[in-house]
Write a protein that holds these residues in place. Structure first.
Motif, PDB file in Angstrom:
ATOM      1  N   SER A  15     -26.118  -5.565  15.487  1.00 52.95           N
ATOM      2  CA  SER A  15     -26.661  -6.791  14.888  1.00 52.95           C
ATOM      3  C   SER A  15     -26.816  -7.877  15.941  1.00 52.95           C
ATOM      4  O   SER A  15     -27.842  -8.560  16.007  1.00 52.95           O
ATOM      5  N   ASP A  16     -25.794  -8.045  16.796  1.00 58.36           N
ATOM      6  CA  ASP A  16     -25.861  -9.040  17.871  1.00 58.36           C
ATOM      7  C   ASP A  16     -26.998  -8.715  18.836  1.00 58.36           C
ATOM      8  O   ASP A  16     -27.723  -9.609  19.288  1.00 58.36           O
ATOM      9  N   PHE A  17     -27.146  -7.423  19.144  1.00 52.91           N
ATOM     10  CA  PHE A  17     -28.211  -7.002  20.066  1.00 52.91           C
ATOM     11  C   PHE A  17     -29.584  -7.298  19.453  1.00 52.91           C
ATOM     12  O   PHE A  17     -30.496  -7.759  20.141  1.00 52.91           O
ATOM     13  N   TRP A  19     -30.358  -9.646  17.215  1.00 54.27           N
ATOM     14  CA  TRP A  19     -30.601 -11.085  17.232  1.00 54.27           C
ATOM     15  C   TRP A  19     -30.936 -11.567  18.635  1.00 54.27           C
ATOM     16  O   TRP A  19     -31.754 -12.481  18.818  1.00 54.27           O
ATOM     17  N   ALA A  20     -30.288 -10.967  19.650  1.00 55.24           N
ATOM     18  CA  ALA A  20     -30.565 -11.358  21.033  1.00 55.24           C
ATOM     19  C   ALA A  20     -31.958 -10.913  21.462  1.00 55.24           C
ATOM     20  O   ALA A  20     -32.620 -11.581  22.267  1.00 55.24           O
ATOM     21  N   LEU A  21     -32.416  -9.790  20.912  1.00 54.07           N
ATOM     22  CA  LEU A  21     -33.721  -9.238  21.281  1.00 54.07           C
ATOM     23  C   LEU A  21     -34.866  -9.947  20.567  1.00 54.07           C
ATOM     24  O   LEU A  21     -35.990 -10.013  21.091  1.00 54.07           O
ATOM     25  N   PRO A  23     -35.808 -13.154  19.938  1.00 52.07           N
ATOM     26  CA  PRO A  23     -36.611 -14.196  20.598  1.00 52.07           C
ATOM     27  C   PRO A  23     -37.592 -13.640  21.621  1.00 52.07           C
ATOM     28  O   PRO A  23     -38.700 -14.164  21.777  1.00 52.07           O
ATOM     29  N   LEU A 242     -29.883 -14.152  33.080  1.00 51.98           N
ATOM     30  CA  LEU A 242     -29.388 -13.987  31.713  1.00 51.98           C
ATOM     31  C   LEU A 242     -28.267 -12.953  31.660  1.00 51.98           C
ATOM     32  O   LEU A 242     -27.229 -13.170  31.028  1.00 51.98           O
ATOM     33  N   ASP A 245     -25.116 -14.330  33.157  1.00 52.04           N
ATOM     34  CA  ASP A 245     -24.545 -15.353  32.284  1.00 52.04           C
ATOM     35  C   ASP A 245     -23.844 -14.715  31.084  1.00 52.04           C
ATOM     36  O   ASP A 245     -22.761 -15.167  30.680  1.00 52.04           O
ATOM     37  N   LEU A 246     -24.443 -13.682  30.505  1.00 57.68           N
ATOM     38  CA  LEU A 246     -23.808 -12.988  29.382  1.00 57.68           C
ATOM     39  C   LEU A 246     -22.489 -12.347  29.810  1.00 57.68           C
ATOM     40  O   LEU A 246     -21.504 -12.354  29.058  1.00 57.68           O
ATOM     41  N   ARG A 249     -19.956 -15.042  29.996  1.00 59.24           N
ATOM     42  CA  ARG A 249     -19.547 -15.445  28.645  1.00 59.24           C
ATOM     43  C   ARG A 249     -18.470 -14.514  28.105  1.00 59.24           C
ATOM     44  O   ARG A 249     -17.484 -14.974  27.509  1.00 59.24           O
ATOM     45  N   ARG A 250     -18.652 -13.222  28.310  1.00 66.67           N
ATOM     46  CA  ARG A 250     -17.649 -12.247  27.827  1.00 66.67           C
ATOM     47  C   ARG A 250     -16.325 -12.445  28.539  1.00 66.67           C
ATOM     48  O   ARG A 250     -15.263 -12.405  27.921  1.00 66.67           O
TER      49      ARG A 250
END
Length: 264
Positions: A15-17, A19-21, A23, A242, A245-246, A249-250
């Motif tokens: 689901s996260d992937f 939503w990230a894809l 845009p 990106l 940065d990800l 974040r982790r």
């Protein structure tokens, strides 16, 4: 229970992937619509398919991987050197008010100077080798990080310091056991900000007679009006920035998980 939790974790990850894809799906769709709309001359805006063909050609026959490796190496080295200096300077400026009053105008003065404006001086003093390119990235990373560091330190509530002093803590203990742990989130934020600035400065740093690197690839392509390669270089820089940065974040979530528990 374990199977259910593993399944829910997997669904959450997909689901996260998604939503990230999403845009980027919209961005590519807008790109195609803009090209087909006739508002821009198609020769001035290559299609995503054309750019993907350029990517494959550069990946299999060109020097794309070598350019990526060189750019990542420069960014990482400039970023690490900048952070290595910015962290102690940020602590010093944030901890001592007289130092902050003296240094703050200087930091803000140099922070406002775009690194590209310093290229002629860098060439004069450092030449056109790797040192010059790293110096530009160091300059950009340092001033971006040091501002976040000492601004973060000044926002730490003095209540913690007063409580520690009441309990008999020395200045060294206050620094190591109170201030240092509480500035970890600010260090990580400074690292992320400096990373973004370093990638934004990459093309400027590779103006200094670079033979390899994504910035050099973009500049060489511009000389031949090779728009596909220019777009490819821009996309690679954005994708690498990106991805890094990800990753940060982790790492940040794991390192400051204790803070969420304390606040909760």
């Amino acid at each position: 229970m374990q199977k259910r939790s593993a399944g829910s974790a997997r669904r959450s990850m997909f689901s996260d992937f998604g939503w990230a894809l999403l845009p980027f799906v919209f961005l590519v769709s807008f790109w195609v619509l803009l090209r087909e709309s006739g508002l821009i001359n198609p020769t001035l805006l290559p299609s995503p398919l054309a750019v993907s063909k350029v990517f494959w050609a550069n990946l299999t026959e060109g020097e794309l991987l070598a350019n990526i490796r060189m750019s990542v190496q420069r960014v990482v080295l400039g970023l690490l050197l900048g952070m290595l200096v910015a962290v102690p300077v940020g602590f010093l400026v944030g901890w001592y008010k007289p130092v902050r009053r003296f240094v703050d105008p200087l930091i803000n003065f140099f922070r406002a100077l775009p690194p590209i404006a310093l290229i002629p001086l860098v060439i004069v003093y450092l030449g056109i080798g790797e040192v010059a390119k790293i110096a530009i990235l160091f300059y950009a990373s340092f001033f971006a990080a040091v501002i976040v560091m000492y601004e973060g330190m000044t926002q730490i509530s003095p209540v913690y310091i007063r409580v520690a002093r009441t309990l008999g803590a020395t200045d060294f203990e206050i620094f190591t056991k109170v201030m240092l742990p509480m500035t970890v989130p600010h260090m990580l934020t400074a690292l992320r900000v400096a990373l973004g600035v370093a990638w934004a400065t990459l093309v400027a740093s590779e103006l200094v007679a670079a033979q390899q690197g994504l910035g050099a690839m973009i500049q060489n392509a511009s000389a031949f009006f090779d728009l596909g390669t220019i777009y490819l270089g821009i996309i690679c820089i954005g994708a690498l920035a990106l991805g890094m940065d990800l990753l940060l974040r982790r790492i940040s979530k794991r390192l400051v998980a204790w803070q969420d528990k304390v606040e909760g």
